[in-house]
Design a protein around this motif. Structure first.
Motif, PDB file in Angstrom:
ATOM      1  N   HIS A  15      20.420   0.084 -12.143  1.00 22.50           N
ATOM      2  CA  HIS A  15      19.528  -1.035 -12.754  1.00 22.50           C
ATOM      3  C   HIS A  15      18.107  -0.273 -12.850  1.00 22.50           C
ATOM      4  O   HIS A  15      17.419  -0.639 -13.602  1.00 22.50           O
ATOM      5  N   ASP A  16      17.853   0.530 -11.763  1.00 23.74           N
ATOM      6  CA  ASP A  16      16.316   1.120 -11.966  1.00 23.74           C
ATOM      7  C   ASP A  16      16.221   2.280 -12.864  1.00 23.74           C
ATOM      8  O   ASP A  16      14.964   2.252 -13.734  1.00 23.74           O
ATOM      9  N   LEU A  17      17.251   3.010 -13.509  1.00 22.00           N
ATOM     10  CA  LEU A  17      17.195   3.823 -14.392  1.00 22.00           C
ATOM     11  C   LEU A  17      17.459   2.979 -15.827  1.00 22.00           C
ATOM     12  O   LEU A  17      17.510   3.998 -16.881  1.00 22.00           O
ATOM     13  N   SER A  18      17.868   2.109 -16.031  1.00 18.88           N
ATOM     14  CA  SER A  18      18.206   1.205 -17.053  1.00 18.88           C
ATOM     15  C   SER A  18      19.379   1.914 -17.775  1.00 18.88           C
ATOM     16  O   SER A  18      19.416   1.966 -19.074  1.00 18.88           O
ATOM     17  N   ARG A  19      20.528   2.123 -17.171  1.00 18.22           N
ATOM     18  CA  ARG A  19      21.643   2.804 -17.569  1.00 18.22           C
ATOM     19  C   ARG A  19      22.850   2.144 -16.933  1.00 18.22           C
ATOM     20  O   ARG A  19      22.881   1.647 -16.138  1.00 18.22           O
TER      21      ARG A  19
ATOM     22  N   GLU B 241       0.472  -1.175  -0.041  1.00 15.90           N
ATOM     23  CA  GLU B 241      -0.262  -0.193   0.189  1.00 15.90           C
ATOM     24  C   GLU B 241       0.874   1.201   0.076  1.00 15.90           C
ATOM     25  O   GLU B 241       0.575   2.223  -0.706  1.00 15.90           O
ATOM     26  N   ARG B 242       1.958   1.194   0.710  1.00 21.54           N
ATOM     27  CA  ARG B 242       2.771   2.375   0.754  1.00 21.54           C
ATOM     28  C   ARG B 242       3.492   2.665  -0.705  1.00 21.54           C
ATOM     29  O   ARG B 242       3.563   3.732  -1.095  1.00 21.54           O
ATOM     30  N   VAL B 243       3.868   1.509  -1.486  1.00 21.96           N
ATOM     31  CA  VAL B 243       4.529   1.722  -2.698  1.00 21.96           C
ATOM     32  C   VAL B 243       3.247   2.093  -3.558  1.00 21.96           C
ATOM     33  O   VAL B 243       3.670   3.074  -4.655  1.00 21.96           O
ATOM     34  N   ALA B 244       2.016   1.802  -3.473  1.00 26.70           N
ATOM     35  CA  ALA B 244       1.002   2.125  -4.298  1.00 26.70           C
ATOM     36  C   ALA B 244       0.811   3.824  -4.179  1.00 26.70           C
ATOM     37  O   ALA B 244       0.364   4.420  -5.202  1.00 26.70           O
ATOM     38  N   LEU B 245       1.362   4.339  -3.059  1.00 27.43           N
ATOM     39  CA  LEU B 245       1.151   5.817  -3.139  1.00 27.43           C
ATOM     40  C   LEU B 245       1.972   6.611  -3.751  1.00 27.43           C
ATOM     41  O   LEU B 245       1.784   7.887  -3.994  1.00 27.43           O
ATOM     42  N   LEU B 246       3.289   6.007  -4.281  1.00 23.20           N
ATOM     43  CA  LEU B 246       4.194   6.965  -4.826  1.00 23.20           C
ATOM     44  C   LEU B 246       3.971   7.035  -6.514  1.00 23.20           C
ATOM     45  O   LEU B 246       3.024   6.219  -7.072  1.00 23.20           O
ATOM     46  N   PRO B 247       4.093   8.178  -6.931  1.00 21.26           N
ATOM     47  CA  PRO B 247       3.907   8.390  -8.480  1.00 21.26           C
ATOM     48  C   PRO B 247       4.642   7.536  -9.383  1.00 21.26           C
ATOM     49  O   PRO B 247       4.301   7.323 -10.452  1.00 21.26           O
TER      50      PRO B 247
ATOM     51  N   LYS C  53       6.429   3.768  -9.431  1.00 24.56           N
ATOM     52  CA  LYS C  53       6.343   2.581  -8.459  1.00 24.56           C
ATOM     53  C   LYS C  53       7.220   1.431  -8.808  1.00 24.56           C
ATOM     54  O   LYS C  53       7.175   0.454  -8.500  1.00 24.56           O
ATOM     55  N   TRP C  54       8.193   1.876  -9.889  1.00 24.16           N
ATOM     56  CA  TRP C  54       9.017   0.748 -10.403  1.00 24.16           C
ATOM     57  C   TRP C  54      10.519   0.984 -10.339  1.00 24.16           C
ATOM     58  O   TRP C  54      11.522   0.924 -11.077  1.00 24.16           O
TER      59      TRP C  54
END
Length: 432
Positions: A373-377, A250-256, A258-259
């Protein structure tokens, strides 16, 4: 007188073959030196010329005189002979060694001295020429003589080269009258140029990073929070809904956005860690703003231009004042157009602002591999951006890991560490 009678009266040399000569090894000569060999220059001294040997003072005091320490000197009425130490040593090092022998015709014996000798190379000096001063030609005289030889005996190509050099030669004497005018022109042209300090300040302003304090002694003060997140946008952020969420999902769902593994991990960690409420609220606001920046990056990155309404629609849940601030700082608009474009410069600026906030959450030691890894760079590209912020990519020591509460397994992970006062990487010099 006949020829036969004349030949019969001639004295005949006694024939001696090599079989009649007896080789005999002579006893060592008494004294420290014995006979010496010399090699004359083109001019040879008469047999009556007397030669003397001189040893240096150190060899005399030690009592052990070696032939290498000797200086052979001879003199006639017109010429002086002296051994050249350098040439003599060169002859000795080349393996030039001889055995001295004396042939006794009466006994037909050849006495050979047991010690091999190396020759002393003599040089000559004419006494009449010693009083004439010897002066080496100057560089100008040498060039003039060389030019004269080239013009007289040189090839066509050499003569053409000499004429080209003469044409390109600068007459310094002709420039003496205009040097003052040239200097005045240089000073006048340089009047509007920046000083070294002004040039450094201008270069710092043009960096695609947040405003910084180069004299700060605490990493927290290098990049002030409100120089990255304006106070108006900071006050518009609300994190009360995170306290009401019952689970990590639920906390992650509040973020603009989420990936992001880095972002999701930190949001859930803030809920579990027992830290002061003020510090926890501050970190959650920073994480919420990082999420908004990632959502803004995704909304503007792959488009040729977007309107404000299109960007706001893709960033559902982000306060409008935050969207307006991100648009004004990290996009550009073409003249006469209402669409906002994300360029390579604005994308780089967005990432450096984002990484400065990541450092604040990570206590100024961020794991660049997870962020890449998150930014795919590529990791190297992300490390370069962290270095532009003044970070060093290094492995944390035991004390730093204990301060951050990291396990021993983190010793193998390289992190971007920000120290104070901040030091930016120097530009690389191009190889010649």
């Amino acid at each position: 007188m006949s020829t036969a009678k004349t030949d019969s009266k001639k004295r005949k040399r006694e024939s001696t073959t090599s079989e009649d000569v007896v080789l005999k090894l002579s006893a060592p000569t008494p004294g420290p030196v014995g006979p010496l060999l010399v090699s004359y220059p083109a001019l040879q001294a008469s047999p009556s010329t007397a030669f003397q040997c001189y040893a240096n003072k150190k060899a005399k005091n030690d009592g052990d005189i070696d032939e290498r320490d000797l200086l052979v000197v001879g003199e006639t009425d017109n010429v002086e002979f002296i051994s050249n130490e350098v040439e003599s040593q060169r002859a000795a090092s080349s393996g030039c060694r001889y055995l001295v022998a004396v042939h006794n015709r009466r006994t037909s014996t050849l006495n050979i001295l047991p010690t091999p000798k190396t020759p002393y190379i003599l040089t000559r000096t004419v006494k009449a020429l010693k009083s004439i001063p010897v002066s080496a030609p100057t560089l100008q005289e040498y060039k003039q003589a060389r030019t004269a030889l080239g013009e007289t005996f040189g090839t066509k190509k050499a003569k053409a080269s000499i004429r080209a050099q003469e044409r390109n030669r600068v007459d310094v004497s002709a420039m003496e009258g205009v040097m003052d005018h040239l200097q005045e022109g240089i000073d006048k042209g340089a009047a509007g140029l920046m000083t070294a300090e002004e040039a450094k300040e201008e270069a710092d302003k043009n960096r695609l990073i947040p405003p910084f304090d180069a004299a700060a002694t605490d990493p927290e003060d290098v990049y002030l929070l409100h120089n990255i997140i304006p106070e108006v946008e900071w006050k518009a952020l609300s994190v009360s809904q995170f306290d009401q969420a019952g689970s990590d999902k639920e906390r992650v769902a509040l973020l603009p956005f989420k990936w992001s593994n880095w972002l999701n991990k930190h949001v859930n960690a803030e809920h579990e860690e027992a830290e002061p409420q003020k510090r926890r609220k501050k970190n959650l606001k920073i994480l919420l703003y990082i999420s908004a920046m990632l959502a803004f990056r995704q909304a503007t990155r792959f488009t040729k231009g977007s309107t404000k309404d299109q960007i706001t629609e893709k960033m559902n849940g982000v306060p409008s004042v935050v969207v307006d601030g991100l648009i004004s700082r990290f996009t550009e608009t073409a003249r006469g157009s209402s669409s906002y474009v994300s360029t390579s410069a604005t994308q780089t600026k967005l990432l450096t602002y984002l990484f400065a906030l990541c450092l604040k959450v990570d206590n100024f030691a961020s794991d660049t591999t997870v962020i890449a890894h998150d930014l795919s760079r590529p990791v190297n590209e992300i490390n370069t951006l962290f270095k532009s912020l003044g970070c060093k990519i290094t492995v944390l020591g035991e004390r730093e890991r204990a301060r951050l509460g990291l396990p021993d397994s983190a010793a193998a992970v390289k992190r971007a560490v920000l120290n104070a006062p901040v030091q930016f990487p120097k530009p690389r010099m191009k190889r010649k």
